[in-house]
Design a protein around this motif. Sequence first.
Motif, short mmCIF file in Angstrom:
data_model
loop_
_atom_site.label_atom_id
_atom_site.label_comp_id
_atom_site.label_asym_id
_atom_site.label_seq_id
_atom_site.Cartn_x
_atom_site.Cartn_y
_atom_site.Cartn_z
N ASP A 225 0.82 -1.22 0.00
CA ASP A 225 0.00 0.00 0.00
C ASP A 225 0.85 1.26 0.00
O ASP A 225 0.41 2.33 0.45
CB ASP A 225 -0.96 0.01 1.19
N THR A 226 2.06 1.12 -0.53
CA THR A 226 2.92 2.29 -0.73
C THR A 226 3.37 2.33 -2.18
O THR A 226 3.42 1.27 -2.85
CB THR A 226 4.17 2.26 0.17
N THR A 263 -5.10 -1.29 -4.82
CA THR A 263 -3.99 -1.42 -3.87
C THR A 263 -4.27 -0.71 -2.56
O THR A 263 -3.50 -0.83 -1.61
CB THR A 263 -2.69 -0.84 -4.46
N ASP A 265 -4.00 2.38 -2.04
CA ASP A 265 -3.01 3.45 -1.87
C ASP A 265 -3.44 4.65 -2.69
O ASP A 265 -3.14 4.73 -3.88
CB ASP A 265 -1.62 2.97 -2.31
N THR A 267 -2.30 7.45 -2.94
CA THR A 267 -1.19 8.24 -3.48
C THR A 267 -0.99 8.00 -4.96
O THR A 267 -0.55 8.89 -5.70
CB THR A 267 0.11 7.90 -2.73
#
Length: 464
Positions: A225-226, A263, A265, A267
């Motif tokens: 998750d990054t 995911t 994430d 970002t």
Amino acid sequence: MVQAIYWPNRTRVVSRRAARVTLQQERQRRRLFVSATIAMATVLVGCASAPSTSTGSTTTTSSRPPTPSIGSSSSAGPKEVTPDAPVPAQYQSLYSGLSAQLDGYQAAVTAMPSLDGSHSAPLVAGVELLEANANRGSALFNPGVLSDVSRDIDHFKAMGITGLTLGIKLPYLLSSYTGADAARYLSFYEDVASMIRAQRMTIDVELSAAFCGTAYDSCSYNFPDTVAGFAAITAQQARIVIQNIHPNYVTLISEDTTDAALTKDPTLDTVTGATQFVSTTLQAIGPHPGVAVGAGAATWQPPAFNQALLKLPIDYLDLHIYPIGPTEVANLVADSEMAHAAHIPLVADEAWLFKTLAPKGEFTSTAVYRLDNFSFFSPVDTRFAAITQEWARKAGVSYDSAFWSFQMFGYVTWTPALDTASYPQLSFTSDLAAIQAMVAGDITPAGHAWVATVDAGGRRTDHP
């Protein structure tokens, strides 16, 4: 937009040498397959006749006139058929709205300056090879799947398709996720790539996350998750693909919004996150001679995404074209002009008409995608295909690919019962119709529009 597909498991078991049989054997195989398809359809109709589960007896055949015998059609090559179905009352507003959006799409493409210079690569008209989509998971190992894939490749080639897109989704080639099955998945895709290469067709590979936990894939993998973590496993699978499958194109990401959702994430769905992901992944992949590696943001995302990605050492800018509202069409034109100014080739390895007027993030829902099966949408699909190929010619696109490729052969006729059927049931019924149309040698107007301007050598027929 959707990078997944529900395809029912086949009951047919055929030799893996199907791609190399003689013409007489191929005709016999097609006759047997159509007989099996009709038998399966009959079973479905019989089951559907029960009062509590009826889906209508007309839904297991494609929405076209009765086809001639397979023996006569296979020797004559694909023939265009025209689905003829009225628009149901509840969809007339949607249909009219899509038609109006297509008017705007056409006007924008007509007004767009030609970006196709004399050094542009020939347009390769591709389609998604849905039978081989990794979201099918372990069903890819079922008996007969490789024969089904071989059949599809043969028919796509016969209709004039010159490239195929493989959705080799993360993390199926990574043993850290799939254990011993990782080698089996890789072997499967090596076999598929060999079949495609034997037909002298272009191979495009799309990576990105599998649709775990959705109607399209029952997998339950926990993705990093990054940005750095997702970039690391993407680069690892990309290297496996490059070293073993040797495709022409490998797309790292093209729907930041979708991958962000899968995911978990968010970002990834920012310009900074998407740029960091692609930059980090490229560095980890390293040199990749002979294989073009690209990335991009879909046309529903602001041009700022692709403006940033074009500053990175990508080999091509990848676009996905689904909604065609004014904003998305303006983004498409802007993305095309930015890529041209940056001297970066354009690829669009997913395109199809999204059946909603106001997209609201339906990235994993079946509510919109189920509508692609119905034959009353054939005329707007055909217009979308023709306009998109006109855009591709003017923009100097190297490779573009239609996603719902079975609609190149046939649709299913809408009925009230099918309208409320489960997505797997609708897909299964539509699948039967499309395969029956395929082996009969049929091609829909949308299929014809997709290949109309490309000759057998991949050259644009409207160019000198």
